[in-house]
Design a protein around this motif. Structure first.
Motif, PDB file in Angstrom:
ATOM      1  N   ASN A  65      45.709  46.744  49.008  1.00  4.74           N
ATOM      2  CA  ASN A  65      45.033  46.013  47.939  1.00  4.74           C
ATOM      3  C   ASN A  65      43.682  45.486  48.404  1.00  4.74           C
ATOM      4  O   ASN A  65      43.335  45.585  49.593  1.00  4.74           O
TER       5      ASN A  65
ATOM      6  N   PRO B 135      35.240  38.789  42.435  1.00  2.38           N
ATOM      7  CA  PRO B 135      35.915  39.681  41.479  1.00  2.38           C
ATOM      8  C   PRO B 135      37.386  39.295  41.269  1.00  2.38           C
ATOM      9  O   PRO B 135      38.005  38.712  42.166  1.00  2.38           O
TER      10      PRO B 135
ATOM     11  N   TYR C  86      43.824  39.779  35.508  1.00  2.00           N
ATOM     12  CA  TYR C  86      44.397  39.128  36.688  1.00  2.00           C
ATOM     13  C   TYR C  86      44.764  37.695  36.338  1.00  2.00           C
ATOM     14  O   TYR C  86      44.000  36.766  36.491  1.00  2.00           O
TER      15      TYR C  86
ATOM     16  N   ASP D 231      35.812  50.324  41.904  1.00  2.00           N
ATOM     17  CA  ASP D 231      36.994  49.683  41.317  1.00  2.00           C
ATOM     18  C   ASP D 231      36.524  48.390  40.650  1.00  2.00           C
ATOM     19  O   ASP D 231      36.073  47.468  41.319  1.00  2.00           O
ATOM     20  N   GLU D 232      36.672  48.357  39.323  1.00  4.33           N
ATOM     21  CA  GLU D 232      36.122  47.228  38.572  1.00  4.33           C
ATOM     22  C   GLU D 232      36.759  45.894  38.928  1.00  4.33           C
ATOM     23  O   GLU D 232      36.113  44.858  38.921  1.00  4.33           O
ATOM     24  N   ALA D 233      38.049  45.930  39.227  1.00  4.66           N
ATOM     25  CA  ALA D 233      38.764  44.676  39.472  1.00  4.66           C
ATOM     26  C   ALA D 233      38.313  44.005  40.763  1.00  4.66           C
ATOM     27  O   ALA D 233      38.377  42.782  40.886  1.00  4.66           O
ATOM     28  N   SER D 234      37.865  44.808  41.722  1.00  4.65           N
ATOM     29  CA  SER D 234      37.545  44.252  43.045  1.00  4.65           C
ATOM     30  C   SER D 234      36.087  44.399  43.436  1.00  4.65           C
ATOM     31  O   SER D 234      35.651  43.799  44.426  1.00  4.65           O
ATOM     32  N   ASP D 235      35.338  45.240  42.694  1.00  5.99           N
ATOM     33  CA  ASP D 235      33.977  45.602  43.093  1.00  5.99           C
ATOM     34  C   ASP D 235      33.931  46.417  44.377  1.00  5.99           C
ATOM     35  O   ASP D 235      32.883  46.553  44.987  1.00  5.99           O
TER      36      ASP D 235
ATOM     37  N   TRP E 138      41.338  45.488  34.792  1.00  6.49           N
ATOM     38  CA  TRP E 138      40.492  44.688  35.693  1.00  6.49           C
ATOM     39  C   TRP E 138      40.353  43.248  35.207  1.00  6.49           C
ATOM     40  O   TRP E 138      40.196  42.332  36.008  1.00  6.49           O
ATOM     41  N   ASP E 139      40.466  43.069  33.880  1.00  6.79           N
ATOM     42  CA  ASP E 139      40.262  41.721  33.342  1.00  6.79           C
ATOM     43  C   ASP E 139      41.579  41.044  32.989  1.00  6.79           C
ATOM     44  O   ASP E 139      41.633  40.163  32.153  1.00  6.79           O
TER      45      ASP E 139
ATOM     46  N   ALA F 241      40.310  40.739  41.344  1.00  8.14           N
ATOM     47  CA  ALA F 241      41.370  41.142  42.278  1.00  8.14           C
ATOM     48  C   ALA F 241      41.244  40.450  43.633  1.00  8.14           C
ATOM     49  O   ALA F 241      42.096  40.619  44.508  1.00  8.14           O
TER      50      ALA F 241
ATOM     51  N   SER G 245      42.355  52.488  38.046  1.00  8.11           N
ATOM     52  CA  SER G 245      42.069  51.538  39.122  1.00  8.11           C
ATOM     53  C   SER G 245      41.754  52.262  40.426  1.00  8.11           C
ATOM     54  O   SER G 245      42.418  53.228  40.790  1.00  8.11           O
TER      55      SER G 245
END
Ligand code: 9MR
Ligand code: ZN
Length: 539
Positions: free
Chosen positions: A444, A502, A402, A53-57, A399-400, A504, A391
């Motif tokens: 989340n 990250p 937030y 998941d790119e937003a959180s790694d 992801w970018d 998120a 996601s």
């Protein structure tokens, strides 16, 4: 730095799950995860392999546990277990709390112990306000909700908040139950409308004699962390603004239709006010300038690029309220491909206009406002669904992206997918919307339930003056935190989280962090819309 392996390997909706709807849980382990009921039976479920998941790694997958009967279940893994609860009417309590959260934001009246319990406090901000531009003018303007963690009151954000509540009630009357224990409870009007009226009564007072609305009623600077009744610095009626005027116009015209059945005089008063606002807007079509804080004013800005979306919403609501052709002509002229009908936040209210066209004006709205608008809405909402699908947590946010108050685009996207589901009956849309609700309540990357008073891992230190100043450990309940934001951050937040956290996870559960952990009325209200929808599905 944030430990990427922090937190349990199973993330759930900490407010529970509803019977009759899919149960989603995020799984962050490659190990075997088993679902067991109370008797210890192993139940089958579906889960795709983990993906990054790119937003959180995080490497994560959202498992679909299917529909479960009321009861307790355990997800067991070698790295830890998690217990989840399924029940009928699972989210009535949290939805009610989210509405009642607005009651706790009431300004200008005493919050009595019989309604507010330990959070009771005397009336605040009752002194007359001064016009910023003409200091000789003083007016008593009382009521309304404190906007957020601060004590300001802003017209545009208030209008969209009320808009969310009124459409939630119109579309899902059974989803918002009617006993919130507020002062008006039992008066024959649904409590969600009683609460919204508290803001409407204030909004009406924010109109100038020429029809325009003041942008906001605030002090020159934010108060220190004191209780509202101790905040005695003078409040000012800040300059009028196009967006505030158009948003109030829309909201009041909508409210006219809603309250007509309950209080004719009040409803007519609102329609008159909306018409006067529209007349002002008609005289000021060419001179839009984004609102700016006058020199020496440091409270919320809420500046917008354009007033087209606000005017569009206003024209639609006035058309629905009156049936008059001039509003149709105006709405059609304002409609174009630039409108993003999937926007339901204070900065862009195009979606609110779409709600009016799709569900209230309906086919009678004609080619542009119904047929074309519906097509556009359905097309645009596919993009929202794609965000959720991309996601790892099913969160409908790039992801970018937030931003400050990331909960708003996430819940606004939930509204989009709910509306799509209402129009098309599509389950993929409904289920993706459900994942946003689950996000807000704990599924989340932070393993946090963003609504105060709920969840095993809950928000305890929101940027909210009363919650800090009242000396009570638990914050005021039913308020939703804005959540991770790595875009526009305080230096103190950067210092804590550094450059490698990250997006998120860019969140500090501390009082100072208005940039990640503030609450706001217009973050509560789309959550009310979503909650009311899911409650209504439960029959
Ligand atoms: O919600 C607003 C967010 O979109 C902006 O990025 C941010 C900074 O301008 O302001 C937020 O609104 C705040 C407002 O200005 C003052 N009251 C508190 C609001 C929530 O943080
Ligand atoms: Zn107040």
């Amino acid at each position: 730095m944030f430990d990427l392996n922090d937190g349990p390997v199973i993330r759930i909706n900490q407010a529970g799950y509803a019977e009759g709807l899919p149960v989603y849980a995020a799984i962050l382990t490659k190990g075997l995860v088993e679902l067991k009921d109370e008797a210890g039976n192993i139940l089958p479920f579906e889960a795709a392999p983990l993906k990054l998941d790119e937003a959180s790694d995080d490497r994560v997958t959202v498992a679909d546990l299917g529909q479960l009967k009321a009861g307790k279940y355990t997800l067991e893994s070698p790295e830890g277990n998690r217990t989840l609860t399924v029940s009928a009417h699972a989210w009535q309590t949290v939805t009610n709390a989210l509405i009642k959260g607005l009651y706790y934001q009431r300004c200008g009246c005493e919050l009595k112990p019989e309604h507010a319990g330990v959070y009771a406090h005397p009336a605040c901000h009752t002194a007359p306000a001064t016009d910023w531009e003409d200091r000789s003018v003083q007016r008593r303007v009382t009521g309304g909700w404190h906007d957020a963690g601060d004590y300001g009151k802003y017209v545009g954000p208030g209008a969209v908040t009320v808009g969310h509540l009124l459409y939630a009630w119109k579309l899902f009357p059974n989803g918002c139950s009617d006993d919130l224990n507020i002062p008006e409870t039992g008066n024959g009007v649904p409590d969600i409308l009683n609460e919204a009226r508290y803001e409407l009564e204030w909004m009406l007072q924010m109109q100038r004699s020429d029809g325009a609305f003041h942008h906001k009623l605030t002090k020159a600077r934010f108060a220190p962390f004191i209780m509202p009744q101790d905040d005695h610095e003078p409040e000012y009626l800040m300059p009028a603004a196009h967006c505030a005027t158009a948003a109030a116009c829309a909201c009041l015209a909508l409210a006219y239709r809603v309250y007509k059945a309950f209080d004719d005089a009040f409803a007519n008063h609102m329609l008159l006010s909306a018409r006067r606002a529209w007349e002002w807007l008609e005289k000021h079509t060419e001179d839009f300038v984004p609102y700016r804080n006058p020199e020496g004013v440091f409270t919320g800005w809420y500046g917008e690029r354009t007033d087209q979306d606000d005017r569009f919403w206003a024209a639609c609501e006035l058309l629905a309220a009156t049936g008059e052709e001039t509003y149709r002509t105006a709405a059609e002229a304002l409609y174009d491909d630039d409108l993003d009908l999937t926007q339901f936040g204070w900065a862009d209210v195009s979606g609110m206009g779409a709600l009016c066209c799709l569900f209230d004006l309906g086919e009678t709205a004609g080619e542009t406002l119904y047929t074309r608008l519906k097509e556009d809405f359905l097309r645009q909402s596919e993009e929202t669904l794609k965000l959720s699908q991309a996601s790892g947590y099913g969160t409908a946010l790039a992801w970018d992206n937030y931003v400050w108050g990331s909960i708003l685009p996430i819940l606004s996207n939930a509204m989009t997918m709910i509306i799509n589901a209402l129009l098309t009956g599509r389950e993929d849309m409904r289920n993706a919307a459900l994942k946003q609700w689950d996000y807000a309540l704990g599924m989340n990357a932070l393993d946090i339930c963003f609504v105060t008073g709920f969840g095993e891992n809950r928000v305890m230190h929101p940027h909210h003056r009363p919650s800090d100043a009242d000396g009570i450990e638990e914050p005021v309940p039913g308020l939703i935190s804005g959540g991770p934001n790595n875009k526009m951050c305080f230096p103190q937040t950067r210092e804590k989280l550094g450059e490698n956290t990250p997006p998120a996870k860019y969140f500090v559960e501390e009082t100072f962090s208005a940039d990640t952990n503030e609450i706001a009325i217009y973050w509560n209200s789309p959550a009310v819309f979503a909650g009311a929808f899911f409650n209504s599905l439960e029959g």
